[in-house]
Design an enzyme around this catalytic site. Sequence first.
Site, PDB file in Angstrom:
ATOM      1  N   GLY A   1       0.842  -1.203   0.000  1.00  0.00           N
ATOM      2  CA  GLY A   1       0.000   0.000   0.000  1.00  0.00           C
ATOM      3  C   GLY A   1       0.873   1.247   0.000  1.00  0.00           C
ATOM      4  O   GLY A   1       1.990   1.239  -0.533  1.00  0.00           O
TER       5      GLY A   1
ATOM      6  N   VAL B   1       2.447   2.978   2.555  1.00  0.00           N
ATOM      7  CA  VAL B   1       3.710   2.929   3.305  1.00  0.00           C
ATOM      8  C   VAL B   1       4.657   1.890   2.686  1.00  0.00           C
ATOM      9  O   VAL B   1       5.845   2.161   2.484  1.00  0.00           O
ATOM     10  CB  VAL B   1       3.453   2.589   4.795  1.00  0.00           C
ATOM     11  CG1 VAL B   1       4.764   2.441   5.550  1.00  0.00           C
ATOM     12  CG2 VAL B   1       2.583   3.658   5.452  1.00  0.00           C
TER      13      VAL B   1
ATOM     14  N   ARG C   1      -5.133   4.448   9.734  1.00  0.00           N
ATOM     15  CA  ARG C   1      -6.058   5.404  10.377  1.00  0.00           C
ATOM     16  C   ARG C   1      -6.745   6.281   9.350  1.00  0.00           C
ATOM     17  O   ARG C   1      -6.133   6.674   8.357  1.00  0.00           O
ATOM     18  CB  ARG C   1      -5.265   6.345  11.284  1.00  0.00           C
ATOM     19  CG  ARG C   1      -4.814   5.736  12.546  1.00  0.00           C
ATOM     20  CD  ARG C   1      -4.407   6.816  13.518  1.00  0.00           C
ATOM     21  NE  ARG C   1      -3.120   7.444  13.210  1.00  0.00           N
ATOM     22  CZ  ARG C   1      -2.681   8.534  13.814  1.00  0.00           C
ATOM     23  NH1 ARG C   1      -3.423   9.150  14.709  1.00  0.00           N
ATOM     24  NH2 ARG C   1      -1.493   9.032  13.509  1.00  0.00           N
TER      25      ARG C   1
ATOM     26  N   ARG D   1      -4.514   5.411  16.743  1.00  0.00           N
ATOM     27  CA  ARG D   1      -3.837   4.192  16.285  1.00  0.00           C
ATOM     28  C   ARG D   1      -4.463   2.965  16.953  1.00  0.00           C
ATOM     29  O   ARG D   1      -4.550   1.904  16.363  1.00  0.00           O
ATOM     30  CB  ARG D   1      -2.337   4.275  16.595  1.00  0.00           C
ATOM     31  CG  ARG D   1      -1.634   5.351  15.757  1.00  0.00           C
ATOM     32  CD  ARG D   1      -0.176   5.506  16.160  1.00  0.00           C
ATOM     33  NE  ARG D   1       0.516   6.501  15.353  1.00  0.00           N
ATOM     34  CZ  ARG D   1       0.647   7.785  15.691  1.00  0.00           C
ATOM     35  NH1 ARG D   1       0.111   8.247  16.811  1.00  0.00           N
ATOM     36  NH2 ARG D   1       1.308   8.624  14.912  1.00  0.00           N
TER      37      ARG D   1
ATOM     38  N   VAL E   1       5.473  -2.470  11.225  1.00  0.00           N
ATOM     39  CA  VAL E   1       5.137  -1.064  10.946  1.00  0.00           C
ATOM     40  C   VAL E   1       3.645  -0.799  11.160  1.00  0.00           C
ATOM     41  O   VAL E   1       3.259   0.255  11.667  1.00  0.00           O
ATOM     42  CB  VAL E   1       5.551  -0.679   9.499  1.00  0.00           C
ATOM     43  CG1 VAL E   1       5.162   0.761   9.175  1.00  0.00           C
ATOM     44  CG2 VAL E   1       7.052  -0.857   9.300  1.00  0.00           C
TER      45      VAL E   1
ATOM     46  N   ASN F   1       0.029  -0.369  12.556  1.00  0.00           N
ATOM     47  CA  ASN F   1      -0.347   0.179  13.862  1.00  0.00           C
ATOM     48  C   ASN F   1      -1.454  -0.607  14.561  1.00  0.00           C
ATOM     49  O   ASN F   1      -2.182  -1.341  13.900  1.00  0.00           O
ATOM     50  CB  ASN F   1      -0.833   1.622  13.659  1.00  0.00           C
ATOM     51  CG  ASN F   1       0.307   2.609  13.666  1.00  0.00           C
ATOM     52  OD1 ASN F   1       1.219   2.517  14.478  1.00  0.00           O
ATOM     53  ND2 ASN F   1       0.249   3.568  12.755  1.00  0.00           N
TER      54      ASN F   1
ATOM     55  N   ARG G   1      10.303  13.659  13.020  1.00  0.00           N
ATOM     56  CA  ARG G   1       9.360  14.793  13.111  1.00  0.00           C
ATOM     57  C   ARG G   1       9.832  15.833  14.134  1.00  0.00           C
ATOM     58  O   ARG G   1       9.750  17.034  13.883  1.00  0.00           O
ATOM     59  CB  ARG G   1       7.965  14.251  13.477  1.00  0.00           C
ATOM     60  CG  ARG G   1       7.333  13.499  12.312  1.00  0.00           C
ATOM     61  CD  ARG G   1       6.063  12.773  12.710  1.00  0.00           C
ATOM     62  NE  ARG G   1       5.375  12.258  11.517  1.00  0.00           N
ATOM     63  CZ  ARG G   1       4.470  11.294  11.541  1.00  0.00           C
ATOM     64  NH1 ARG G   1       4.122  10.719  12.674  1.00  0.00           N
ATOM     65  NH2 ARG G   1       3.882  10.901  10.426  1.00  0.00           N
TER      66      ARG G   1
ATOM     67  N   HIS H   1       4.485   4.881  20.405  1.00  0.00           N
ATOM     68  CA  HIS H   1       4.310   5.624  19.154  1.00  0.00           C
ATOM     69  C   HIS H   1       2.847   6.072  19.145  1.00  0.00           C
ATOM     70  O   HIS H   1       1.975   5.404  18.621  1.00  0.00           O
ATOM     71  CB  HIS H   1       4.624   4.734  17.950  1.00  0.00           C
ATOM     72  CG  HIS H   1       4.360   5.411  16.628  1.00  0.00           C
ATOM     73  ND1 HIS H   1       4.904   6.624  16.290  1.00  0.00           N
ATOM     74  CD2 HIS H   1       3.585   5.041  15.571  1.00  0.00           C
ATOM     75  CE1 HIS H   1       4.486   6.971  15.076  1.00  0.00           C
ATOM     76  NE2 HIS H   1       3.677   6.032  14.631  1.00  0.00           N
TER      77      HIS H   1
HETATM   78  P1  NAI Z   1      -2.699   0.897   2.846  1.00  0.00           P
HETATM   79  O1  NAI Z   1      -4.154   0.575   3.022  1.00  0.00           O
HETATM   80  O2  NAI Z   1      -2.293   1.881   1.809  1.00  0.00           O
HETATM   81  O3  NAI Z   1      -1.878  -0.451   2.581  1.00  0.00           O
HETATM   82  C1  NAI Z   1      -2.060  -1.621   3.306  1.00  0.00           C
HETATM   83  C2  NAI Z   1      -1.787  -2.777   2.361  1.00  0.00           C
HETATM   84  O4  NAI Z   1      -1.769  -3.986   3.118  1.00  0.00           O
HETATM   85  C3  NAI Z   1      -2.868  -2.947   1.275  1.00  0.00           C
HETATM   86  O5  NAI Z   1      -2.262  -2.922  -0.002  1.00  0.00           O
HETATM   87  C4  NAI Z   1      -3.487  -4.308   1.590  1.00  0.00           C
HETATM   88  O6  NAI Z   1      -3.894  -5.034   0.435  1.00  0.00           O
HETATM   89  C5  NAI Z   1      -2.342  -5.002   2.309  1.00  0.00           C
HETATM   90  N1  NAI Z   1      -2.769  -6.114   3.155  1.00  0.00           N
HETATM   91  C6  NAI Z   1      -3.814  -6.170   4.007  1.00  0.00           C
HETATM   92  N2  NAI Z   1      -3.861  -7.361   4.602  1.00  0.00           N
HETATM   93  C7  NAI Z   1      -2.810  -8.080   4.128  1.00  0.00           C
HETATM   94  C8  NAI Z   1      -2.315  -9.379   4.373  1.00  0.00           C
HETATM   95  N3  NAI Z   1      -2.911 -10.193   5.234  1.00  0.00           N
HETATM   96  N4  NAI Z   1      -1.216  -9.773   3.700  1.00  0.00           N
HETATM   97  C9  NAI Z   1      -0.600  -8.963   2.823  1.00  0.00           C
HETATM   98  N5  NAI Z   1      -1.016  -7.707   2.551  1.00  0.00           N
HETATM   99  C10 NAI Z   1      -2.110  -7.282   3.194  1.00  0.00           C
HETATM  100  O7  NAI Z   1      -2.186   1.356   4.296  1.00  0.00           O
HETATM  101  P2  NAI Z   1      -0.879   2.225   4.597  1.00  0.00           P
HETATM  102  O8  NAI Z   1      -1.215   3.663   4.550  1.00  0.00           O
HETATM  103  O9  NAI Z   1       0.229   1.706   3.771  1.00  0.00           O
HETATM  104  O10 NAI Z   1      -0.638   1.847   6.143  1.00  0.00           O
HETATM  105  C11 NAI Z   1      -0.257   0.541   6.489  1.00  0.00           C
HETATM  106  C12 NAI Z   1      -0.132   0.407   8.009  1.00  0.00           C
HETATM  107  O11 NAI Z   1       0.995   1.151   8.455  1.00  0.00           O
HETATM  108  C13 NAI Z   1      -1.342   0.946   8.799  1.00  0.00           C
HETATM  109  O12 NAI Z   1      -1.615   0.093   9.903  1.00  0.00           O
HETATM  110  C14 NAI Z   1      -0.849   2.284   9.299  1.00  0.00           C
HETATM  111  O13 NAI Z   1      -1.538   2.735  10.458  1.00  0.00           O
HETATM  112  C15 NAI Z   1       0.596   1.966   9.578  1.00  0.00           C
HETATM  113  N6  NAI Z   1       1.498   3.092   9.671  1.00  0.00           N
HETATM  114  C16 NAI Z   1       2.453   3.005  10.636  1.00  0.00           C
HETATM  115  C17 NAI Z   1       3.379   4.011  10.809  1.00  0.00           C
HETATM  116  C18 NAI Z   1       4.390   3.874  11.899  1.00  0.00           C
HETATM  117  O14 NAI Z   1       5.094   4.849  12.185  1.00  0.00           O
HETATM  118  N7  NAI Z   1       4.548   2.710  12.520  1.00  0.00           N
HETATM  119  C19 NAI Z   1       3.343   5.218   9.973  1.00  0.00           C
HETATM  120  C20 NAI Z   1       2.314   5.193   8.963  1.00  0.00           C
HETATM  121  C21 NAI Z   1       1.420   4.158   8.826  1.00  0.00           C
END
Ligand code: NAI
Length: 297
Positions: A8, A10, A76, A82, A112, A114, A145, A168
């Site tokens: 996705g 990230v 989110r 989160r 990564v 959340n 940040r 976090h």
């Molecule tokens: P997104 O919705 O753009 O991407 C998530 C991807 O995971 C999608 O492509 C989906 O098809 C895939 N997915 C879902 N279930 C799956 C599975 N079982 N196996 C393989 N792929 C699967 O979301 P985004 O924006 O990329 O965020 C991803 C996560 O990262 C969220 O939980 C978000 O809160 C978290 N995040 C964490 C940060 C941190 O500092 N730790 C910073 C920003 C986001």
Amino acid sequence: MITIIGAGRVGSAAAMRIACMGIDDVMLIDIAEGVAQGEALDIAHACCSNVKITGSSRFEDMQGSELIINTAGLARKPGMSRLDLMKENKKITEAIGKHIAGFAPNAVVMQVANPVDIMTLFMLRATGFPRERVIGMGSMLDMLRFSYLISKELGGHEELDTMVIGEHGDSMVPLVSYTMVSGKPVKDMLDISKINELVEKTRTAGAEVIALKGSTFHGPSAAVAIMAESIIKDRKKIIPASVFLQGEYGFSGICMGVPVTLGKGGAENIIELELDENERTMLSASAKKIEEGLKND
Ligand code: NAI
């Protein structure tokens, strides 16, 4: 090879950055058929380095990876915390943890998705790996940040050392006493009310971006790449990461952001910094928040 699970926002931004920095070959895996393959091709067309980037929807393709980065999960939406992501992301994290244990039993895992501190604990349990091989990325992003905000306030300083520990989330603990600008304590350069304002802004920085554009991924991808580079190249940089605590800083049984030495073995050492009373109180509140989040499990 580095495997990134979840192609996705990230995951794909992290793949792009890791590829362009030439850190290692990248395998992108997503359950949504075609997404990872499409992202891999798109990134390959950027021709920014000669690392190989491949997309797949098969978990077995992670075999041979030294590092697995798990970004799969719900993200989110504006107004969500989160912790609101807990239920769904727990199921996803546990399923992926089992795949990792089966296909990449010697890898280091960087969680990564959340809420990252809680998901790191679930990932640790699902893989059954030793604690040094399962880390969470969150405080590194908070540190970027905080550094950005201080640097901007001072008109663009580059030589800036800081540290952010704790959850976090809103209870994170930016360590003002460990923040130095060209070797000078930030406390000697900015007044305390301004520093407190920047600390507060750091805590809400993620929500601010999400309110404006719906998600945050460039900052997170930078944090992921910095950590990935230190692990793959065995740089042994001191970086804050969420790790399972066994008495360090006075806490046990939770994963929380603390400074660690990141190398080939993962979080090879946990660095215990001396904290002042205020920092210790804030860190206790942060640990409590994680413990309470776990009770909702
Ligand atoms: P997104 O919705 O753009 O991407 C998530 C991807 O995971 C999608 O492509 C989906 O098809 C895939 N997915 C879902 N279930 C799956 C599975 N079982 N196996 C393989 N792929 C699967 O979301 P985004 O924006 O990329 O965020 C991803 C996560 O990262 C969220 O939980 C978000 O809160 C978290 N995040 C964490 C940060 C941190 O500092 N730790 C910073 C920003 C986001």
